[in-house]
Scaffold this motif. Structure first.
Motif, PDB file in Angstrom:
ATOM      1  N   ASN A  78       0.815  -1.221   0.000  1.00  0.00           N
ATOM      2  CA  ASN A  78       0.000   0.000   0.000  1.00  0.00           C
ATOM      3  C   ASN A  78       0.847   1.269   0.000  1.00  0.00           C
ATOM      4  OD1 ASN A  78      -2.366  -1.471   0.054  1.00  0.00           O
ATOM      5  ND2 ASN A  78      -2.589  -1.389   2.269  1.00  0.00           N
ATOM      6  N   VAL A  79       1.898   1.276   0.802  1.00  0.00           N
ATOM      7  CA  VAL A  79       2.707   2.488   0.997  1.00  0.00           C
ATOM      8  C   VAL A  79       3.811   2.617  -0.047  1.00  0.00           C
ATOM      9  CG1 VAL A  79       4.276   3.666   2.601  1.00  0.00           C
ATOM     10  CG2 VAL A  79       2.215   2.527   3.474  1.00  0.00           C
ATOM     11  N   ASP A  80       4.352   1.477  -0.520  1.00  0.00           N
ATOM     12  CA  ASP A  80       5.503   1.464  -1.418  1.00  0.00           C
ATOM     13  C   ASP A  80       6.645   2.302  -0.832  1.00  0.00           C
ATOM     14  OD1 ASP A  80       7.070   0.916  -3.642  1.00  0.00           O
ATOM     15  OD2 ASP A  80       6.258   2.576  -4.821  1.00  0.00           O
ATOM     16  N   PRO A  81       7.125   1.918   0.373  1.00  0.00           N
ATOM     17  CA  PRO A  81       8.100   2.754   1.085  1.00  0.00           C
ATOM     18  C   PRO A  81       9.493   2.730   0.463  1.00  0.00           C
ATOM     19  CG  PRO A  81       7.807   0.683   2.230  1.00  0.00           C
ATOM     20  CD  PRO A  81       6.800   0.684   1.114  1.00  0.00           C
ATOM     21  N   SER A  82      10.196   3.853   0.625  1.00  0.00           N
ATOM     22  CA  SER A  82      11.601   3.927   0.220  1.00  0.00           C
ATOM     23  C   SER A  82      12.467   3.190   1.224  1.00  0.00           C
ATOM     24  CB  SER A  82      12.046   5.386   0.138  1.00  0.00           C
ATOM     25  OG  SER A  82      11.129   6.166  -0.595  1.00  0.00           O
ATOM     26  N   VAL A  83      12.002   3.141   2.482  1.00  0.00           N
ATOM     27  CA  VAL A  83      12.730   2.452   3.544  1.00  0.00           C
ATOM     28  C   VAL A  83      11.732   1.989   4.597  1.00  0.00           C
ATOM     29  CG1 VAL A  83      13.137   4.613   4.804  1.00  0.00           C
ATOM     30  CG2 VAL A  83      14.656   2.649   5.194  1.00  0.00           C
ATOM     31  N   ILE A  84      12.027   0.851   5.212  1.00  0.00           N
ATOM     32  CA  ILE A  84      11.224   0.350   6.328  1.00  0.00           C
ATOM     33  C   ILE A  84      12.019   0.569   7.605  1.00  0.00           C
ATOM     34  CG2 ILE A  84      10.173  -1.688   7.381  1.00  0.00           C
ATOM     35  CD1 ILE A  84       9.861  -2.803   4.529  1.00  0.00           C
ATOM     36  N   VAL A  85      11.421   1.286   8.548  1.00  0.00           N
ATOM     37  CA  VAL A  85      12.087   1.597   9.814  1.00  0.00           C
ATOM     38  C   VAL A  85      11.310   0.928  10.945  1.00  0.00           C
ATOM     39  CG1 VAL A  85      12.869   3.415  11.366  1.00  0.00           C
ATOM     40  CG2 VAL A  85      12.885   3.810   8.892  1.00  0.00           C
ATOM     41  N   LEU A  86      11.995   0.124  11.735  1.00  0.00           N
ATOM     42  CA  LEU A  86      11.356  -0.548  12.861  1.00  0.00           C
ATOM     43  C   LEU A  86      11.785   0.124  14.165  1.00  0.00           C
ATOM     44  CD1 LEU A  86      12.339  -3.017  10.685  1.00  0.00           C
ATOM     45  CD2 LEU A  86      10.818  -4.256  12.215  1.00  0.00           C
ATOM     46  N   ASP A  87      10.826   0.482  15.005  1.00  0.00           N
ATOM     47  CA  ASP A  87      11.083   1.046  16.323  1.00  0.00           C
ATOM     48  C   ASP A  87      10.501   0.076  17.341  1.00  0.00           C
ATOM     49  OD1 ASP A  87      11.668   2.627  18.461  1.00  0.00           O
ATOM     50  OD2 ASP A  87      10.248   4.226  17.973  1.00  0.00           O
ATOM     51  N   VAL A  88      11.317  -0.889  17.756  1.00  0.00           N
ATOM     52  CA  VAL A  88      10.806  -2.005  18.563  1.00  0.00           C
ATOM     53  C   VAL A  88      11.740  -2.350  19.719  1.00  0.00           C
ATOM     54  CG1 VAL A  88       9.593  -3.036  16.591  1.00  0.00           C
ATOM     55  CG2 VAL A  88      11.942  -3.727  17.080  1.00  0.00           C
ATOM     56  N   ASP A  89      11.177  -2.983  20.728  1.00  0.00           N
ATOM     57  CA  ASP A  89      11.992  -3.538  21.808  1.00  0.00           C
ATOM     58  C   ASP A  89      12.504  -4.921  21.418  1.00  0.00           C
ATOM     59  OD1 ASP A  89      11.587  -1.314  23.348  1.00  0.00           O
ATOM     60  OD2 ASP A  89       9.899  -2.164  24.453  1.00  0.00           O
ATOM     61  N   ARG A  90      11.634  -5.686  20.779  1.00  0.00           N
ATOM     62  CA  ARG A  90      11.990  -7.047  20.387  1.00  0.00           C
ATOM     63  C   ARG A  90      11.422  -7.365  19.013  1.00  0.00           C
ATOM     64  NH1 ARG A  90      15.037  -6.782  23.966  1.00  0.00           N
ATOM     65  NH2 ARG A  90      15.266  -8.059  25.832  1.00  0.00           N
TER      66      ARG A  90
END
Length: 201
Positions: free
Chosen positions: A54-66
């Protein structure tokens, strides 16, 4: 969750920001906006592959603890069918987490630093490294394709030489002309010639 945050100085790049809960820390989102990214937050529990589509992102950024097993599975599938640059920002790190990161083929792994003047270069470098790796993969695939194509061409030339009494150069020129006339690659024509000649015996 809001589907999109637009940067006031957009650089034309979209970041799919994967977070663990609706009540996520906005520091990384704000840092990405400051760096000029349009940000699309989504939960890690959502259908990641659908979000990417849906988004067709240039980059995927994860902000996670685990990183969960499901996260790793989704990212692994994504790497196979629609690879994207991936960066993870986390407050915690241990051997198990690092092992999961390596298996997910994430391009950058940052612990505890979400300052805009660090986030921007980190994501930029991750994207550049991703593109470099993809370019090498594409070159390798093209080299393999050409080698495989050469085998088909040589086999087709041999059949034409044996059945039509052509020289090697004449056989090649015949294949080349057929390729030009049909707007096909010469190796594709070679495959067709082989299939036809084997069918007619």
């Amino acid at each position: 969750m809001q589907s999109k945050y637009e940067s006031h100085r957009s650089i034309g790049l979209r970041a799919l920001l994967l977070v663990e809960s609706e009540d996520f820390d906005r520091d990384l989102k704000n840092a990405l906006l400051t760096c000029g990214y349009d940000v699309y937050p989504a939960l890690t529990s959502s259908h990641i592959l659908k979000m990417v589509d849906n988004v067709d992102p240039s980059v995927i950024v994860l902000d996670v603890d685990r990183l969960t097993t499901d996260n790793i599975h989704s990212l692994h599938i994504l790497n196979q069918i629609d690879p994207r640059p991936m960066v993870i920002f986390t407050e915690f790190s241990d051997e198990e987490m690092i092992d999961r990161v390596l298996k997910s083929r994430i391009n950058a792994y940052i612990v505890g630093d979400k300052l805009p003047h660090h986030v921007g270069p980190t994501v930029q470098i991750a994207i550049a490294r991703f593109k470099e790796v993809q370019s090498l993969k594409d070159e390798l695939s093209e080299t393999k394709r050409k080698l495989e194509g050469r085998k088909w061409i040589d086999k087709a030339k041999g059949l034409l030489m044996n059945t039509k009494g052509l020289t090697e150069d004449q056989a090649y020129q015949t294949l080349r002309k057929m390729a030009m006339d049909n707007s096909q690659r010469i190796d594709e024509v070679a495959k067709n010639v082989i299939s036809f000649m084997q069918a007619v015996g």
